[in-house]
Scaffold this motif. Structure first.
Motif, PDB file in Angstrom:
ATOM      1  N   ARG A   3       4.493  -1.109   8.622  1.00  0.00           N
ATOM      2  CA  ARG A   3       4.619   0.228   8.047  1.00  0.00           C
ATOM      3  C   ARG A   3       6.095   0.558   7.824  1.00  0.00           C
ATOM      4  O   ARG A   3       6.962   0.067   8.550  1.00  0.00           O
ATOM      5  N   GLU A  50       0.463  -6.449   8.928  1.00  0.00           N
ATOM      6  CA  GLU A  50       1.064  -5.382   8.125  1.00  0.00           C
ATOM      7  C   GLU A  50       2.315  -4.872   8.807  1.00  0.00           C
ATOM      8  O   GLU A  50       2.536  -5.074   9.999  1.00  0.00           O
ATOM      9  N   ARG A  59       2.810   0.920   3.723  1.00  0.00           N
ATOM     10  CA  ARG A  59       2.757  -0.305   4.506  1.00  0.00           C
ATOM     11  C   ARG A  59       2.781  -1.496   3.551  1.00  0.00           C
ATOM     12  O   ARG A  59       2.393  -1.386   2.382  1.00  0.00           O
ATOM     13  N   ASP A  80       0.873  -1.172   0.000  1.00  0.00           N
ATOM     14  CA  ASP A  80       0.000   0.000   0.000  1.00  0.00           C
ATOM     15  C   ASP A  80       0.911   1.224   0.000  1.00  0.00           C
ATOM     16  O   ASP A  80       1.389   1.665   1.049  1.00  0.00           O
ATOM     17  N   LEU A 101       1.463  -5.587   3.312  1.00  0.00           N
ATOM     18  CA  LEU A 101       0.457  -6.477   3.881  1.00  0.00           C
ATOM     19  C   LEU A 101       1.006  -7.891   3.897  1.00  0.00           C
ATOM     20  O   LEU A 101       1.559  -8.368   2.894  1.00  0.00           O
TER      21      LEU A 101
END
Length: 411
Positions: free
Chosen positions: A107, A105, A95, A90, A97
């Motif tokens: 970050r 997750e 982040r 993402d 997954l």
């Protein structure tokens, strides 16, 4: 966003040679922020080259494959996350997954893709593979194959590159009957000159390996989950007890591509490992980088480590120059140690020199009169000279190399 600074969180996807080298180099040069090293396999980072050599024969125990002792990651403050495939990136939220339900997750401020590659397979093979057909990339592959190796069994090796030849050598030394087939007109067609191919063809046939070149598989005979023969395009049928495919590596760039990063036969990066996203980098076998006027993937342990450490230096202190490696490679087959310096891309001539020892030989590649690479078979001296000359401005000419009376040590 700037990438330098020692307190940013770094997430590395891929717990192999490149990922491990990057993580520890960051700590060595003073990075203070969190580092997470995420691996899909259950094993901590390990060496892959021995898998097709001493590990496959049982000479090397599994624990000796691991790059670091178990406690080294905790001591360095590196979070090692194993057995957790990354399912997506993402980019907006910075982040990654993870598969699984707990803490799914991570970050990041900086994301590094060190996802390596996967064995290439023909489209007509079922997924999962039949019980007696193998590829070799990880510990699990080697364990399955090792359990199947036994004297007198018939092994079919598909692919006449270095991995296929190494597997053929290991199998013969363990008493298997080996047939190797190569679809291209000759073995080592993509990676070496005809002179080097001739050397290894003679080496293997002298050990009892049957080599078929310029032949493609047209089909299989026997049960889908345990075929017993291949049918070649010329109608020849080759029976086998087990088969292994070594027909190249496909870069693991799907994660990057699905996230919208620029990919083309690998994750495209510049000389600092930067992708099309300023917060995401790529290193190792999955990365395609600029070198010698081309965009290349360099599949070697040396490059994985060197590129990763170069990136670590850049992340901490970004005034370093672009990565400009001098690639080198090696392969062990029977009693022969092949050492390769440089890249032979675009060579226009080859000069062969006999070494001082029986069976030693070196093939020197030139492009329009400029030396660009060397294949040294049982000739460590020539390999070291080649590395030195390739790093220097002054290099021997084809005429000098072709003169058996010329002494390279005097140059």
């Amino acid at each position: 966003m700037t990438v330098n600074g020692t307190d940013r969180s770094v997430v590395i996807v891929g717990a192999g040679q490149a990922g491990s080298a990057l993580a520890f180099r960051l700590r060595e040069i003073g990075h203070q922020g969190p580092i997470a090293l995420i691996g899909e396999e259950i094993w901590p980072p390990y060496q892959r080259p021995p898998l097709s050599k001493k590990y496959l024969t049982g000479e090397l125990e599994r624990d000796r494959l691991f790059l670091k002792p178990a406690g080294a990651y905790d001591e360095a403050g590196i979070e090692l996350v194993l057995g957790r495939p990354v399912t997506g990136i993402d980019r907006a939220a910075r982040r990654v997954l993870l598969a699984g339900v707990d803490n799914p997750e991570r970050r990041y401020d900086i994301l590094v893709l060190a996802t390596g590659g996967s064995p290439r397979l023909p489209e007509d093979l079922s997924d999962p593979l039949p019980d007696n057909i193998f590829t070799l990339r990880g510990i699990g592959d080697a364990d399955r194959m090792r359990a199947s190796f036994a004297p007198g069994r018939r092994l079919l090796v598909v692919g006449g590159g270095y991995i296929g030849l190494e597997l053929a050598a290991v199998a013969r030394l363990q008493g298997l009957e080996v047939t190797l087939i190569e679809q291209a007109p000759r073995i080592l067609g993509r990676v070496a000159c005809a002179e080097t191919a001739d050397y290894f063809r003679e080496l293997h046939t002298g050990q009892g390996v049957m080599i078929r070149e310029g032949v493609a598989i047209a089909g299989y005979r026997g049960p889908v989950q345990r075929p017993s023969a291949v049918v070649l395009a010329d109608g020849t049928e080759i029976s086998f007890d087990l088969a292994v495919f070594g027909i190249g590596l496909v870069p693991n760039d799907a994660l990057a591509s699905e996230a919208g990063l620029h990919c083309d036969g690998g994750v495209l990066v510049d000389g600092w490992g930067r992708t099309s996203d300023p917060g995401i980098f790529a290193v190792g076998d999955c990365a395609r980088l600029p070198l010698d006027g081309r965009m290349l993937r360099i599949e070697s342990v040396h490059n994985a480590i060197a590129q990763a450490e170069h990136l670590a230096d850049y992340l901490v202190q970004p005034d370093v120059s672009a990565y400009a490696p001098l690639p080198w490679f090696w392969s062990d087959q029977y009693a022969c140690k092949l050492q390769i310096a440089g890249l032979n891309l675009g060579y226009t001539s080859v000069v062969t020199r006999r070494g001082s020892k029986s069976g030693s030989l070196s093939n020197w590649y030139f492009r329009d009169g400029k030396m660009i690479a060397c294949d040294a078979m049982n000739d460590a001296r020539s390999f070291m000279l080649a590395k030195r000359w390739l790093a220097a401005d002054r290099q021997p000419t084809p005429e000098m190399m072709a003169d058996p009376a010329w002494n390279p040590a005097s140059f």
